[in-house]
Design an enzyme around this catalytic site. Sequence first.
Site, PDB file in Angstrom:
ATOM      1  N   GLU A 195      -0.623  -8.842   5.043  1.00 39.96           N
ATOM      2  CA  GLU A 195      -0.317  -9.134   6.270  1.00 39.96           C
ATOM      3  C   GLU A 195      -1.641  -9.307   7.339  1.00 39.96           C
ATOM      4  O   GLU A 195      -1.433 -10.114   8.157  1.00 39.96           O
ATOM      5  CB  GLU A 195       0.703  -8.044   6.955  1.00 39.96           C
ATOM      6  CG  GLU A 195      -0.119  -6.723   7.213  1.00 39.96           C
ATOM      7  CD  GLU A 195      -0.347  -5.745   6.113  1.00 39.96           C
ATOM      8  OE1 GLU A 195       0.109  -6.462   4.963  1.00 39.96           O
ATOM      9  OE2 GLU A 195      -0.716  -4.655   6.294  1.00 39.96           O
ATOM     10  N   CYS A 207       0.858  -1.222  -0.056  1.00 42.50           N
ATOM     11  CA  CYS A 207      -0.147  -0.104   0.087  1.00 42.50           C
ATOM     12  C   CYS A 207       0.754   1.247  -0.056  1.00 42.50           C
ATOM     13  O   CYS A 207       1.265   1.479  -0.802  1.00 42.50           O
ATOM     14  CB  CYS A 207      -1.009  -0.150   1.040  1.00 42.50           C
ATOM     15  SG  CYS A 207      -2.525   0.898   0.794  1.00 42.50           S
ATOM     16  N   HIS A 213      -3.246  -5.451   1.515  1.00 43.79           N
ATOM     17  CA  HIS A 213      -2.833  -5.835   2.750  1.00 43.79           C
ATOM     18  C   HIS A 213      -2.459  -7.189   3.205  1.00 43.79           C
ATOM     19  O   HIS A 213      -3.500  -7.675   3.886  1.00 43.79           O
ATOM     20  CB  HIS A 213      -3.332  -4.977   4.018  1.00 43.79           C
ATOM     21  CG  HIS A 213      -3.104  -3.502   4.041  1.00 43.79           C
ATOM     22  ND1 HIS A 213      -2.144  -2.798   4.544  1.00 43.79           N
ATOM     23  CD2 HIS A 213      -4.188  -2.736   3.314  1.00 43.79           C
ATOM     24  CE1 HIS A 213      -2.277  -1.664   4.554  1.00 43.79           C
ATOM     25  NE2 HIS A 213      -3.285  -1.235   3.661  1.00 43.79           N
TER      26      HIS A 213
HETATM   27  N1  GLN Z   1      -3.254   5.780  -0.409  1.00 38.66           N
HETATM   28  C1  GLN Z   1      -2.485   5.989   0.927  1.00 38.66           C
HETATM   29  C2  GLN Z   1      -1.192   6.711   0.809  1.00 38.66           C
HETATM   30  O1  GLN Z   1      -1.258   7.550  -0.308  1.00 38.66           O
HETATM   31  C3  GLN Z   1      -1.748   4.647   1.402  1.00 38.66           C
HETATM   32  C4  GLN Z   1      -2.961   3.869   2.080  1.00 38.66           C
HETATM   33  C5  GLN Z   1      -2.447   2.527   2.497  1.00 38.66           C
HETATM   34  O2  GLN Z   1      -1.224   2.450   2.875  1.00 38.66           O
HETATM   35  N2  GLN Z   1      -3.306   1.667   3.549  1.00 38.66           N
HETATM   36  O3  GLN Z   1      -0.390   6.671   1.319  1.00 38.66           O
END
Ligand code: GLN
Length: 193
Positions: free
Chosen positions: A180, A82, A178
């Site tokens: 994890e 992410c 995610h």
């Molecule tokens: N979109 C988010 C960002 O710009 C990331 C979201 C996440 O890590 N769950 O950091």
Amino acid sequence: MMKRIGVLALQGGVDEHINALLNASEKVQAPVQVVEVRTAEDMEGLDGIILPGGESTTISKLMERANLFSPVLQVRKIMGTCAGAILLAKKVEGANLEQRFLSLMDISIDRNAYGSQKESFEAQLDTEFGRISGVFIRAPKITIMGSGHVRPLAFHGEEVVAAYQKSGERHYIALAFHPELTTTKFHEFFIRL
Ligand code: GLN
């Protein structure tokens, strides 16, 4: 030799990655020493590092403050989930002007493609390791930039939601979701690298 794997521990889902790594290490029967990384000293002798989810602007600012960009750039195996995947991408759509990136992977990523926190969802994904459930939290969207050394690792329908790049000795994994939270498969793959 025991592998040393760091988890960047400045912000975001750190504990979940540590648990997933320890469970994965048991499953593949490869002992792993997990290091919570907050300073450049914590980076010494790492075989790999995980960049967790969180908020990519915040994580990049904290990394700058701790002088972590250059040591992280030297690590040959990096997995980003992410926000961590955003840090790895060479091209970021919707980037914040204050953000800095590692820019290591030939992927393009749309930072908040799925909208706000409220648009978070869980979905069944088709992955290299079978069907798994994936949790998307303010997730980015990944597009592979057409270089020969990047390949998809997971799909949500037609969309690529995880990518793997191998260039020489360097291995990078970017995941929009995610892992994890629901599976150890990607951590097992990372340990095996
Ligand atoms: N979109 C988010 C960002 O710009 C990331 C979201 C996440 O890590 N769950 O950091």
